[in-house]
Design a protein around this motif. Structure first.
Motif, PDB file in Angstrom:
ATOM      1  N   VAL A 221       0.857  -1.184   0.000  1.00 10.41           N
ATOM      2  CA  VAL A 221       0.000   0.000   0.000  1.00 10.41           C
ATOM      3  C   VAL A 221       0.892   1.232   0.000  1.00 10.41           C
ATOM      4  O   VAL A 221       1.792   1.352   0.834  1.00 10.41           O
ATOM      5  CB  VAL A 221      -0.910   0.040   1.254  1.00 10.41           C
ATOM      6  N   LEU A 222       0.633   2.121  -0.949  1.00 13.16           N
ATOM      7  CA  LEU A 222       1.346   3.389  -0.970  1.00 13.16           C
ATOM      8  C   LEU A 222       0.385   4.446  -0.455  1.00 13.16           C
ATOM      9  O   LEU A 222      -0.665   4.686  -1.051  1.00 13.16           O
ATOM     10  CB  LEU A 222       1.794   3.709  -2.401  1.00 13.16           C
ATOM     11  N   SER A 223       0.729   5.012   0.691  1.00 16.21           N
ATOM     12  CA  SER A 223      -0.166   6.011   1.282  1.00 16.21           C
ATOM     13  C   SER A 223       0.679   7.102   1.930  1.00 16.21           C
ATOM     14  O   SER A 223       1.617   6.789   2.686  1.00 16.21           O
ATOM     15  CB  SER A 223      -1.059   5.327   2.329  1.00 16.21           C
ATOM     16  N   ASP A 224       0.367   8.345   1.639  1.00 13.02           N
ATOM     17  CA  ASP A 224       1.149   9.484   2.169  1.00 13.02           C
ATOM     18  C   ASP A 224       2.650   9.279   1.949  1.00 13.02           C
ATOM     19  O   ASP A 224       3.444   9.426   2.869  1.00 13.02           O
ATOM     20  CB  ASP A 224       0.874   9.681   3.663  1.00 13.02           C
ATOM     21  N   SER A 225       3.022   8.909   0.743  1.00 13.05           N
ATOM     22  CA  SER A 225       4.423   8.681   0.331  1.00 13.05           C
ATOM     23  C   SER A 225       5.137   7.599   1.134  1.00 13.05           C
ATOM     24  O   SER A 225       6.368   7.541   1.131  1.00 13.05           O
ATOM     25  CB  SER A 225       5.274   9.953   0.405  1.00 13.05           C
ATOM     26  N   GLN A 226       4.378   6.758   1.832  1.00 12.94           N
ATOM     27  CA  GLN A 226       4.998   5.654   2.571  1.00 12.94           C
ATOM     28  C   GLN A 226       4.484   4.332   2.029  1.00 12.94           C
ATOM     29  O   GLN A 226       3.323   4.245   1.607  1.00 12.94           O
ATOM     30  CB  GLN A 226       4.621   5.746   4.041  1.00 12.94           C
ATOM     31  N   LYS A 227       5.351   3.330   2.048  1.00 12.68           N
ATOM     32  CA  LYS A 227       4.950   2.002   1.540  1.00 12.68           C
ATOM     33  C   LYS A 227       4.765   1.028   2.692  1.00 12.68           C
ATOM     34  O   LYS A 227       5.596   0.977   3.596  1.00 12.68           O
ATOM     35  CB  LYS A 227       6.054   1.458   0.634  1.00 12.68           C
ATOM     36  N   TRP A 228       3.676   0.282   2.666  1.00 12.92           N
ATOM     37  CA  TRP A 228       3.400  -0.710   3.697  1.00 12.92           C
ATOM     38  C   TRP A 228       3.119  -2.040   3.019  1.00 12.92           C
ATOM     39  O   TRP A 228       2.387  -2.087   2.032  1.00 12.92           O
ATOM     40  CB  TRP A 228       2.163  -0.311   4.516  1.00 12.92           C
ATOM     41  N   SER A 229       3.699  -3.125   3.577  1.00 14.70           N
ATOM     42  CA  SER A 229       3.451  -4.454   3.000  1.00 14.70           C
ATOM     43  C   SER A 229       2.627  -5.280   3.964  1.00 14.70           C
ATOM     44  O   SER A 229       2.782  -5.160   5.183  1.00 14.70           O
ATOM     45  CB  SER A 229       4.768  -5.196   2.778  1.00 14.70           C
ATOM     46  N   GLY A 230       1.807  -6.128   3.411  1.00 12.91           N
ATOM     47  CA  GLY A 230       1.022  -7.017   4.268  1.00 12.91           C
ATOM     48  C   GLY A 230      -0.063  -7.728   3.489  1.00 12.91           C
ATOM     49  O   GLY A 230      -0.049  -7.764   2.252  1.00 12.91           O
ATOM     50  N   THR A 231      -1.015  -8.273   4.232  1.00 10.91           N
ATOM     51  CA  THR A 231      -2.135  -8.983   3.611  1.00 10.91           C
ATOM     52  C   THR A 231      -3.366  -8.083   3.629  1.00 10.91           C
ATOM     53  O   THR A 231      -3.721  -7.546   4.687  1.00 10.91           O
ATOM     54  CB  THR A 231      -2.451 -10.269   4.418  1.00 10.91           C
ATOM     55  N   ALA A 232      -3.996  -7.931   2.479  1.00  6.55           N
ATOM     56  CA  ALA A 232      -5.229  -7.127   2.407  1.00  6.55           C
ATOM     57  C   ALA A 232      -6.335  -7.925   3.081  1.00  6.55           C
ATOM     58  O   ALA A 232      -6.773  -8.948   2.552  1.00  6.55           O
ATOM     59  CB  ALA A 232      -5.571  -6.841   0.955  1.00  6.55           C
ATOM     60  N   VAL A 250      -2.697  -4.683  12.643  1.00 12.65           N
ATOM     61  CA  VAL A 250      -3.596  -4.330  11.541  1.00 12.65           C
ATOM     62  C   VAL A 250      -3.658  -2.815  11.416  1.00 12.65           C
ATOM     63  O   VAL A 250      -3.855  -2.104  12.407  1.00 12.65           O
ATOM     64  CB  VAL A 250      -5.004  -4.925  11.784  1.00 12.65           C
ATOM     65  N   LYS A 251      -3.429  -2.340  10.204  1.00  8.10           N
ATOM     66  CA  LYS A 251      -3.450  -0.887   9.961  1.00  8.10           C
ATOM     67  C   LYS A 251      -4.550  -0.575   8.960  1.00  8.10           C
ATOM     68  O   LYS A 251      -4.770  -1.323   8.015  1.00  8.10           O
ATOM     69  CB  LYS A 251      -2.083  -0.460   9.404  1.00  8.10           C
ATOM     70  N   ARG A 252      -5.242   0.545   9.213  1.00 11.36           N
ATOM     71  CA  ARG A 252      -6.321   0.924   8.291  1.00 11.36           C
ATOM     72  C   ARG A 252      -5.927   2.141   7.461  1.00 11.36           C
ATOM     73  O   ARG A 252      -5.314   3.067   7.961  1.00 11.36           O
ATOM     74  CB  ARG A 252      -7.590   1.222   9.089  1.00 11.36           C
ATOM     75  N   PHE A 253      -6.289   2.099   6.200  1.00 12.74           N
ATOM     76  CA  PHE A 253      -5.970   3.184   5.271  1.00 12.74           C
ATOM     77  C   PHE A 253      -7.252   3.745   4.680  1.00 12.74           C
ATOM     78  O   PHE A 253      -8.070   2.997   4.153  1.00 12.74           O
ATOM     79  CB  PHE A 253      -5.107   2.664   4.124  1.00 12.74           C
ATOM     80  N   LEU A 254      -7.369   5.065   4.748  1.00 11.44           N
ATOM     81  CA  LEU A 254      -8.553   5.693   4.139  1.00 11.44           C
ATOM     82  C   LEU A 254      -8.307   6.060   2.686  1.00 11.44           C
ATOM     83  O   LEU A 254      -9.219   6.174   1.884  1.00 11.44           O
ATOM     84  CB  LEU A 254      -8.963   6.918   4.928  1.00 11.44           C
TER      85      LEU A 254
END
Ligand code: BTN
Length: 263
Positions: A221-232, A250-254
């Motif tokens: 996930v690319l969000s606010d110029s940061q990359k996060w890896s994981g399972t959707a 668990v992280k939530r992205f809007l």
């Protein structure tokens, strides 16, 4: 390349409000910008701006949406009585309408990808851009812009897009009638929008998730110029994506963009 036949856009169109007024333009910078102007002048809900090509088509996050003749580019003005924070849900309504239309008309296995994409064979065929206007915490209007790669040869697109984009023509090996796709999409959009306003988001989201093959997959996930890896893991009732990170939290992205790492 056949031109769009403006007379055919309303022929047999089975809607109550959507597309009763259509502004058809051979060329415009962006149908979203044009529709926003009309909305600011008081245009009715359901008014559509459709262009044969856009000289400055806009994608999400400030990107360009390449819009040569042969694609479907339109924007619709909506005036729902909903909270500003719920406006994002309209993107799901629109991408579901597009996926259903493509499945129904052409038998292609169109899929939804968070937050606003429709894919065929893992490649983007349609994108949605929602822009809203509000005043004093109150939603004035939303312009929903829909772009579909229809009768386009993606090999003519820049190299970096060829890997991630496709068109209906490339998938089907033939051209299709843009006017017919537009009408089907608009009819579905009106039906799902009405359902959303009447019954809420749950039903829409359930349908949307049935087409969302990225769920359960390894993604970035690319969000606010940061990359996060994981399972959707899931898409929540507020439209956010929940991602199980590699450390188990668990992280939530809007908002953001996802790339599939493994199928
Ligand atoms: C995205 O996937 O980033 C969204 C693409 C949205 C493109 C459509 S084409 C019609 C409307 N007018 C625009 O300028 N953009 C949207």
């Amino acid at each position: 390349m056949a031109k769009i036949d403006a007379d055919k856009l309303q022929e047999g169109l089975n809607t109550k409000n959507f597309g009763k007024k259509i502004v058809f333009l051979r060329e415009v910078a962006s149908t979203n910008n044009f529709a926003k102007k009309l909305a600011n002048y008081g245009a009715d809900e359901g008014t559509v701006v459709l262009a044969e090509n856009q000289s400055a088509g806009k994608g999400r996050l400030g990107r360009v949406w390449l819009s040569p003749r042969g694609g479907l580019y339109f924007s619709i003005i909506l005036k729902p009585k909903i909270k500003i924070s719920d406006a994002v849900k309209l993107v799901f309504v629109a991408s579901l309408a597009a996926a259903e239309s493509i499945r129904n008309l052409y038998g292609l296995k169109a899929e939804t990808k968070w937050p606003n994409d429709v894919l065929v064979d893992g490649k983007k065929v349609c994108g949605i851009l929602a822009e809203m206007s509000s005043m004093d915490e109150h939603l004035k209007f939303v312009v929903l812009g829909v772009g579909v790669n229809v009768n386009l040869n993606i090999k003519k697109f820049p190299k970096e897009l060829q890997e991630s984009a496709t068109s209906l023509q490339d998938m089907l090996g033939r051209k299709v009638e843009i006017e017919k796709l537009f009408k089907k999409l608009l009819e579905r959009l009106e039906r799902l929008y009405t359902l959303f306003l009447k019954n809420g988001f749950t039903q829409i989201l359930e349908k949307w998730k049935k087409f969302a093959s990225f769920l359960g997959c390894q993604v970035e996930v690319l969000s606010d110029s940061q990359k996060w890896s994981g399972t959707a893991l899931d898409v929540e009732e507020d439209g956010s994506l929940s991602l199980k990170l590699e450390n188990g939290t668990v992280k939530r992205f809007l908002s953001g963009d996802i790339t599939l790492r493994l199928r």
